[in-house]
Design a protein around this motif. Structure first.
Motif, mmCIF file in Angstrom:
data_model
loop_
_atom_site.group_PDB
_atom_site.id
_atom_site.type_symbol
_atom_site.label_atom_id
_atom_site.label_comp_id
_atom_site.label_asym_id
_atom_site.label_seq_id
_atom_site.Cartn_x
_atom_site.Cartn_y
_atom_site.Cartn_z
ATOM 1 N N PRO A 277 0.834 -1.204 0.000
ATOM 2 C CA PRO A 277 0.000 0.000 0.000
ATOM 3 C C PRO A 277 0.872 1.260 0.000
ATOM 4 N N CYS A 278 0.462 2.251 -0.789
ATOM 5 C CA CYS A 278 1.241 3.478 -0.934
ATOM 6 C C CYS A 278 0.320 4.687 -0.782
ATOM 7 N N VAL A 279 0.730 5.638 0.033
ATOM 8 C CA VAL A 279 -0.001 6.889 0.231
ATOM 9 C C VAL A 279 0.844 8.016 -0.355
ATOM 10 N N ILE A 280 0.220 8.898 -1.144
ATOM 11 C CA ILE A 280 0.958 9.995 -1.775
ATOM 12 C C ILE A 280 0.361 11.334 -1.382
ATOM 13 N N PHE A 281 1.222 12.219 -0.881
ATOM 14 C CA PHE A 281 0.858 13.615 -0.656
ATOM 15 C C PHE A 281 1.732 14.475 -1.544
ATOM 16 N N PHE A 282 1.163 14.945 -2.653
ATOM 17 C CA PHE A 282 1.816 15.902 -3.531
ATOM 18 C C PHE A 282 1.126 17.240 -3.312
ATOM 19 N N LEU A 283 1.845 18.234 -2.830
ATOM 20 C CA LEU A 283 1.240 19.539 -2.576
ATOM 21 C C LEU A 283 0.589 20.074 -3.845
ATOM 22 N N GLY A 284 -0.731 20.088 -3.868
ATOM 23 C CA GLY A 284 -1.433 20.588 -5.034
ATOM 24 C C GLY A 284 -1.508 19.604 -6.180
ATOM 25 N N GLY A 285 -1.126 18.350 -5.972
ATOM 26 C CA GLY A 285 -1.161 17.345 -7.030
ATOM 27 C C GLY A 285 -2.581 16.898 -7.362
ATOM 28 N N ALA A 286 -2.769 16.360 -8.556
ATOM 29 C CA ALA A 286 -4.088 15.943 -9.018
ATOM 30 C C ALA A 286 -4.484 14.613 -8.379
ATOM 31 N N PRO A 287 -5.603 14.561 -7.638
ATOM 32 C CA PRO A 287 -6.033 13.315 -6.989
ATOM 33 C C PRO A 287 -6.250 12.172 -7.981
ATOM 34 N N GLU A 288 -6.796 12.497 -9.173
ATOM 35 C CA GLU A 288 -7.133 11.444 -10.130
ATOM 36 C C GLU A 288 -5.889 10.680 -10.579
ATOM 37 N N GLN A 289 -4.811 11.410 -10.870
ATOM 38 C CA GLN A 289 -3.584 10.765 -11.316
ATOM 39 C C GLN A 289 -3.013 9.847 -10.240
ATOM 40 N N ILE A 290 -3.075 10.309 -9.003
ATOM 41 C CA ILE A 290 -2.545 9.513 -7.889
ATOM 42 C C ILE A 290 -3.371 8.235 -7.727
ATOM 43 N N ARG A 291 -4.667 8.361 -7.764
ATOM 44 C CA ARG A 291 -5.533 7.185 -7.580
ATOM 45 C C ARG A 291 -5.404 6.209 -8.737
ATOM 46 N N GLU A 292 -5.212 6.738 -9.948
ATOM 47 C CA GLU A 292 -5.051 5.855 -11.115
ATOM 48 C C GLU A 292 -3.797 4.997 -11.013
ATOM 49 N N SER A 293 -2.797 5.477 -10.275
ATOM 50 C CA SER A 293 -1.560 4.700 -10.103
ATOM 51 C C SER A 293 -1.735 3.563 -9.105
ATOM 52 N N GLY A 294 -2.868 3.573 -8.395
ATOM 53 C CA GLY A 294 -3.108 2.556 -7.372
ATOM 54 C C GLY A 294 -2.755 3.021 -5.973
ATOM 55 N N ALA A 295 -2.321 4.284 -5.838
ATOM 56 C CA ALA A 295 -1.961 4.819 -4.526
ATOM 57 C C ALA A 295 -3.164 5.504 -3.880
ATOM 58 N N TRP A 296 -3.048 5.725 -2.570
ATOM 59 C CA TRP A 296 -4.044 6.489 -1.832
ATOM 60 C C TRP A 296 -3.667 7.961 -1.886
ATOM 61 N N TYR A 297 -4.652 8.818 -2.167
ATOM 62 C CA TYR A 297 -4.430 10.258 -2.252
ATOM 63 C C TYR A 297 -4.638 10.900 -0.886
ATOM 64 N N ALA A 298 -3.695 11.741 -0.467
ATOM 65 C CA ALA A 298 -3.820 12.499 0.781
ATOM 66 C C ALA A 298 -3.856 13.983 0.464
ATOM 67 N N SER A 299 -4.813 14.694 1.058
ATOM 68 C CA SER A 299 -4.956 16.134 0.798
ATOM 69 C C SER A 299 -4.139 16.979 1.760
ATOM 70 N N THR A 300 -3.713 16.390 2.886
ATOM 71 C CA THR A 300 -2.884 17.093 3.862
ATOM 72 C C THR A 300 -1.850 16.111 4.416
ATOM 73 N N LEU A 301 -0.865 16.654 5.108
ATOM 74 C CA LEU A 301 0.120 15.796 5.769
ATOM 75 C C LEU A 301 -0.551 14.937 6.835
ATOM 76 N N GLU A 302 -1.514 15.505 7.545
ATOM 77 C CA GLU A 302 -2.224 14.731 8.567
ATOM 78 C C GLU A 302 -2.991 13.570 7.938
ATOM 79 N N GLU A 303 -3.634 13.818 6.803
ATOM 80 C CA GLU A 303 -4.368 12.731 6.156
ATOM 81 C C GLU A 303 -3.414 11.644 5.681
#
Length: 523
Positions: A277-303
């Motif tokens: 399992p992989c979680v990605i936090f890219f500041l301002g990154g597109a959620p759709e691209q992250i989810r399409e890679s199979g990773a979990w999208y995080a909107s903040t560092l806390e998330e």
């Protein structure tokens, strides 16, 4: 009057320069002091200070320069202080119970088991030592910045060939085999791995994971330029591969600004074959691209930390609008704080001062569509640029650790006292409704950060009370119970002054923004 001292051929590292600047600046009769090496970049600091004359212009890279704003008779005391500091710097190694070597080569010969070199030298010299360390079979953690791009490319080429990590240049934090490196908190060992092109971002996620009862297997800092098109994510990709193969890592977290598209494509391809399992936090990154890679999208560092903890525990993960959920939780507190503000409507702006670069960027990300007229010294997101970094305008978020503030001066993580003047300036501005700031703990940072400016916070309280105002002060403390500064004590000292201390930077930023919005609605 500006007075200067020059010690020729006396190269000193940044830690010494910061300490010397602080101690000389505390001498009686000194208004301001700056201690730098005579590099061209540092001469811009001397020019701003008013100390760039024929003598300092001629100074070389290895010349130590002290400039003070003081009367001439104080100069003798400055020289005595400097000589004492220099003498302490060169004391025999046995006196401080540490081994000292003049080169990486000598250290490797003395202890063949050494496998990591931590390098903090001026950028023009750092790569030379880094390459030597790599050729001796050592991983490299390079705190140095201003390293030429071609040097970084060469180091990372050698690192890839030898299977050795090059963390940096400009790497601020890491945790390797439970050892905190750089300006980093102490965290427990666990099964969550991190690879980050962000120092305060890496620290915040690791800190939250620890505070919620889990731990970190490895946390690898890449340096901020690693995800550029030229470098191509060299360390990020190697770090991901290391964690993929590491039997002690069950969940992987990736943190950075959005990489160059070419680099991002490589990362997403690597995510698809991680097998973990992989979680990605890219500041301002597109959620759709992250989810399409199979990773979990995080909107903040806390998330990001919350998702990693849930995944490592095997808990069901449901993703909604995390920031909206936080806002609902924080709304009652925001209403109470807004009700305490002056009813004249004059207090209407948020002023944020940050030591952590990623903390300031995360605040921009969370507030840029939330508050109107948002200004900053950061070229990031949708903010308007400040014309003068020393003067805030309307709602304003300032990264006090940016190079424009720290060239030739200590970083506020190492010496938070340099925030005092700006805290007082913002906290006593009649238009300020909320004063927002962060505090970072850990190894390598100041031993008592809150203690350096607690008197300033009290002065802010007193001056506002005298003026019939209340200013809401909101902070986050990035640290753990294992840090040498005593997390609970640092937090309590802030709370005793009425500062609202939140468990994450994102929460603090959102609460500050909500208070300003509530205040506007109360007019």
């Amino acid at each position: 009057m500006i007075q200067t001292l020059i010690k020729q051929n006396n190269y000193m590292d940044s830690i010494f320069l910061m300490r010397a600047g602080k101690e000389i600046g505390q001498l009686a009769g000194i208004k301001k002091a700056v201690v730098v090496m005579g590099t061209e970049l540092n001469k811009t600091v001397l020019a701003e200070f008013g100390a760039l004359d024929d003598r300092t212009k001629r100074a070389g890279t290895n010349d130590l320069i002290v400039a003070v704003d003081a009367d001439e008779e104080v100069l003798d005391a400055v020289e005595v202080c400097l000589e004492e500091l220099l003498a302490a710097k060169v004391k025999p190694a046995e006196e401080d119970k540490a081994e000292a070597y003049v080169s990486v080569q000598d250290a490797a010969e003395a202890d063949p088991d050494l496998n990591l070199a931590v390098i903090s030298l001026p950028g023009e010299f750092a790569a030379y030592e880094g390459i030597k360390a790599l050729k001796l079979g050592m991983h490299v953690f390079m705190f140095s910045d201003n390293v030429p791009l071609e040097d970084e490319l060469e180091m990372k080429r050698i690192g890839r060939e030898k299977g050795l990590l090059v963390m940096g240049p400009g790497a601020g934090t890491a945790v390797i085999d439970n050892i905190s490196i750089g300006l980093m908190s102490k965290v427990r060992r666990g099964r969550i791995g991190i690879v980050a092109a962000s120092g305060s971002g890496l620290q915040e996620v690791a800190m939250l994971v620890h505070n919620w009862g889990e731990g970190i297997s490895q946390a690898i800092g890449t340096g901020g330029r690693d995800l550029s098109k030229e470098v191509g994510g060299s360390t990020m990709l190697m770090g991901m591969d290391f964690l993929k193969k590491d039997p002690d890592t069950d969940v992987i977290v990736l943190i950075s600004k959005p990489p160059h598209p070419d680099t991002m494509a490589k990362m997403f391809e690597a995510v698809k074959v991680l097998g973990k399992p992989c979680v990605i936090f890219f500041l301002g990154g597109a959620p759709e691209q992250i989810r399409e890679s199979g990773a979990w999208y995080a909107s903040t560092l806390e998330e990001a930390a919350k998702l990693a903890v849930a995944l490592v525990r095997g808990e069901a993960v449901e993703q909604g609008d995390f920031t909206a959920t936080l806002c609902r939780e924080l709304e009652p507190v925001a209403k109470r704080e807004a009700a305490l503000l002056n009813k004249s409507g004059e207090q209407k702006y948020l002023r944020g001062l940050f030591c952590g670069g990623t903390h300031s960027e995360e605040a921009v990300l969370l507030l840029q569509d939330f508050l109107p007229d948002l200004y900053s010294n950061l070229r990031f997101g949708k903010v308007r640029m400040l014309e003068n970094r020393h003067i805030s305008v309307k709602n304003c978020l300032v990264d006090m650790g940016d190079e424009e503030f720290t060239v030739g001066r200590p970083h506020p993580v190492m010496d938070p006292s340099i925030l005092k003047e700006r805290l007082l300036q913002e906290g006593t501005d009649p238009e300020t409704a909320v004063l927002l700031f962060d505090v970072l703990l850990g190894y390598g940072v100041h031993e008592d950060p809150v203690g350096t400016f607690v008197d300033t916070l009290q002065e802010i309280r007193n001056k506002n009370t005298e003026a019939g105002r209340y200013v809401s002060m909101v902070a986050s403390v990035c640290g753990t119970d294992l840090d040498p500064q005593n997390y609970a004590q640092q937090k309590k000292r802030l709370e005793d002054l009425g500062v609202l201390v939140l468990e994450s930077n994102g929460r603090a930023a959102l609460l500050a923004g909500l208070i300003v919005k509530e205040a506007a609605g109360n007019e």
